[in-house]
Scaffold this motif. Structure first.
Motif, PDB file in Angstrom:
ATOM      1  N   LYS A  42       0.831  -1.205   0.000  1.00 47.24           N
ATOM      2  CA  LYS A  42       0.000   0.000   0.000  1.00 47.24           C
ATOM      3  C   LYS A  42       0.868   1.259   0.000  1.00 47.24           C
ATOM      4  O   LYS A  42       0.619   2.207  -0.764  1.00 47.24           O
ATOM      5  CB  LYS A  42      -0.917   0.004   1.220  1.00 47.24           C
ATOM      6  CG  LYS A  42      -1.855   1.198   1.277  1.00 47.24           C
ATOM      7  CD  LYS A  42      -2.747   1.152   2.494  1.00 47.24           C
ATOM      8  CE  LYS A  42      -1.978   1.628   3.690  1.00 47.24           C
ATOM      9  NZ  LYS A  42      -2.775   1.842   4.891  1.00 47.24           N
ATOM     10  N   LEU A  43       1.916   1.267   0.816  1.00 50.61           N
ATOM     11  CA  LEU A  43       2.798   2.429   0.877  1.00 50.61           C
ATOM     12  C   LEU A  43       3.540   2.639  -0.437  1.00 50.61           C
ATOM     13  O   LEU A  43       3.734   3.775  -0.880  1.00 50.61           O
ATOM     14  CB  LEU A  43       3.784   2.278   2.036  1.00 50.61           C
ATOM     15  CG  LEU A  43       3.185   2.390   3.429  1.00 50.61           C
ATOM     16  CD1 LEU A  43       4.252   2.112   4.474  1.00 50.61           C
ATOM     17  CD2 LEU A  43       2.546   3.739   3.647  1.00 50.61           C
ATOM     18  N   GLU A  44       3.960   1.555  -1.064  1.00 49.23           N
ATOM     19  CA  GLU A  44       4.645   1.664  -2.358  1.00 49.23           C
ATOM     20  C   GLU A  44       3.705   2.214  -3.425  1.00 49.23           C
ATOM     21  O   GLU A  44       4.104   3.015  -4.268  1.00 49.23           O
ATOM     22  CB  GLU A  44       5.193   0.304  -2.779  1.00 49.23           C
ATOM     23  CG  GLU A  44       5.930   0.334  -4.099  1.00 49.23           C
ATOM     24  CD  GLU A  44       7.098   1.299  -4.115  1.00 49.23           C
ATOM     25  OE1 GLU A  44       7.301   1.940  -5.168  1.00 49.23           O
ATOM     26  OE2 GLU A  44       7.797   1.431  -3.097  1.00 49.23           O
ATOM     27  N   LYS A  45       2.461   1.786  -3.380  1.00 44.88           N
ATOM     28  CA  LYS A  45       1.458   2.269  -4.335  1.00 44.88           C
ATOM     29  C   LYS A  45       1.228   3.773  -4.172  1.00 44.88           C
ATOM     30  O   LYS A  45       1.167   4.519  -5.150  1.00 44.88           O
ATOM     31  CB  LYS A  45       0.157   1.507  -4.102  1.00 44.88           C
ATOM     32  CG  LYS A  45      -0.880   1.659  -5.149  1.00 44.88           C
ATOM     33  CD  LYS A  45      -2.058   0.773  -4.747  1.00 44.88           C
ATOM     34  CE  LYS A  45      -3.125   0.692  -5.764  1.00 44.88           C
ATOM     35  NZ  LYS A  45      -4.253  -0.115  -5.318  1.00 44.88           N
ATOM     36  N   ILE A  46       1.135   4.218  -2.925  1.00 48.75           N
ATOM     37  CA  ILE A  46       0.954   5.649  -2.655  1.00 48.75           C
ATOM     38  C   ILE A  46       2.169   6.448  -3.107  1.00 48.75           C
ATOM     39  O   ILE A  46       2.037   7.517  -3.712  1.00 48.75           O
ATOM     40  CB  ILE A  46       0.674   5.867  -1.154  1.00 48.75           C
ATOM     41  CG1 ILE A  46      -0.700   5.325  -0.797  1.00 48.75           C
ATOM     42  CG2 ILE A  46       0.757   7.336  -0.784  1.00 48.75           C
ATOM     43  CD1 ILE A  46      -0.978   5.286   0.688  1.00 48.75           C
ATOM     44  N   ALA A  47       3.357   5.930  -2.854  1.00 51.90           N
ATOM     45  CA  ALA A  47       4.578   6.620  -3.266  1.00 51.90           C
ATOM     46  C   ALA A  47       4.663   6.714  -4.784  1.00 51.90           C
ATOM     47  O   ALA A  47       5.089   7.748  -5.327  1.00 51.90           O
ATOM     48  CB  ALA A  47       5.802   5.906  -2.697  1.00 51.90           C
ATOM     49  N   ALA A  48       4.266   5.655  -5.477  1.00 50.52           N
ATOM     50  CA  ALA A  48       4.300   5.675  -6.941  1.00 50.52           C
ATOM     51  C   ALA A  48       3.333   6.720  -7.491  1.00 50.52           C
ATOM     52  O   ALA A  48       3.659   7.434  -8.451  1.00 50.52           O
ATOM     53  CB  ALA A  48       3.954   4.296  -7.490  1.00 50.52           C
ATOM     54  N   SER A  49       2.155   6.826  -6.892  1.00 53.55           N
ATOM     55  CA  SER A  49       1.200   7.834  -7.373  1.00 53.55           C
ATOM     56  C   SER A  49       1.718   9.240  -7.093  1.00 53.55           C
ATOM     57  O   SER A  49       1.527  10.147  -7.900  1.00 53.55           O
ATOM     58  CB  SER A  49      -0.166   7.621  -6.737  1.00 53.55           C
ATOM     59  OG  SER A  49      -0.136   7.925  -5.373  1.00 53.55           O
ATOM     60  N   ARG A  50       2.415   9.437  -5.969  1.00 56.43           N
ATOM     61  CA  ARG A  50       3.010  10.753  -5.690  1.00 56.43           C
ATOM     62  C   ARG A  50       4.080  11.100  -6.715  1.00 56.43           C
ATOM     63  O   ARG A  50       4.153  12.232  -7.187  1.00 56.43           O
ATOM     64  CB  ARG A  50       3.635  10.751  -4.302  1.00 56.43           C
ATOM     65  CG  ARG A  50       2.720  11.237  -3.259  1.00 56.43           C
ATOM     66  CD  ARG A  50       3.483  11.608  -1.994  1.00 56.43           C
ATOM     67  NE  ARG A  50       2.515  11.534  -0.928  1.00 56.43           N
ATOM     68  CZ  ARG A  50       2.610  10.762   0.124  1.00 56.43           C
ATOM     69  NH1 ARG A  50       3.659  10.003   0.289  1.00 56.43           N
ATOM     70  NH2 ARG A  50       1.673  10.747   1.036  1.00 56.43           N
ATOM     71  N   ARG A  51       4.934  10.124  -7.033  1.00 56.09           N
ATOM     72  CA  ARG A  51       5.981  10.386  -8.025  1.00 56.09           C
ATOM     73  C   ARG A  51       5.369  10.721  -9.373  1.00 56.09           C
ATOM     74  O   ARG A  51       5.864  11.584 -10.096  1.00 56.09           O
ATOM     75  CB  ARG A  51       6.897   9.168  -8.150  1.00 56.09           C
ATOM     76  CG  ARG A  51       7.862   9.020  -7.000  1.00 56.09           C
ATOM     77  CD  ARG A  51       8.921   7.973  -7.304  1.00 56.09           C
ATOM     78  NE  ARG A  51       8.381   6.650  -7.523  1.00 56.09           N
ATOM     79  CZ  ARG A  51       8.194   5.728  -6.592  1.00 56.09           C
ATOM     80  NH1 ARG A  51       8.520   5.999  -5.350  1.00 56.09           N
ATOM     81  NH2 ARG A  51       7.697   4.558  -6.881  1.00 56.09           N
ATOM     82  N   LYS A  52       4.284  10.047  -9.715  1.00 57.84           N
ATOM     83  CA  LYS A  52       3.610  10.305 -10.990  1.00 57.84           C
ATOM     84  C   LYS A  52       3.018  11.708 -11.012  1.00 57.84           C
ATOM     85  O   LYS A  52       3.090  12.406 -12.026  1.00 57.84           O
ATOM     86  CB  LYS A  52       2.510   9.271 -11.214  1.00 57.84           C
ATOM     87  CG  LYS A  52       1.851   9.374 -12.556  1.00 57.84           C
ATOM     88  CD  LYS A  52       0.817   8.304 -12.730  1.00 57.84           C
ATOM     89  CE  LYS A  52       0.107   8.456 -14.065  1.00 57.84           C
ATOM     90  NZ  LYS A  52      -0.976   7.496 -14.187  1.00 57.84           N
TER      91      LYS A  52
END
Length: 107
Positions: A42-52
């Protein structure tokens, strides 16, 4: 690289019980491992959306790089930088400073 919660949980369970393979499917420890893995995903998914979402800002910060390179290439060797080149450098520097520090004003 910081350790993930899954790795920390796995290490704690291994110290307590021994090898991870000895756990059965519905044990408390296997549920702890599953929760930690889901949390990390879940944290990795949130971080990926932030980077995007940050991509447009990064392109905005580097919008003058190509023009500055062209001006540098056209300048003869041994000549001081032109005023236009200095202006581009100042613009790029201010944009990078804003990007790093946000829009806070320093007094």
């Amino acid at each position: 690289m910081p350790k993930t919660s899954f790795e920390k949980t796995r290490k704690a369970i291994a110290k307590k019980k021994g090898p991870i393979e000895s756990l059965h499917q519905y044990s408390r420890d296997s549920k702890r491992l599953h929760r930690a893995q889901v949390r990390d995903e879940k944290l990795e998914k949130i971080a990926a959306s932030r980077r995007k979402n940050d991509q447009p800002y990064r392109t905005y910060v580097h919008q003058y790089d190509e023009e500055l390179d062209e001006i540098k290439k056209s300048r003869r060797k041994g000549r001081p930088p032109s005023t236009k080149e200095d202006l581009f450098k100042m613009k790029i520097e201010s944009l990078q400073k804003e990007w790093r520090n946000g829009f806070r004003q320093y007094l």
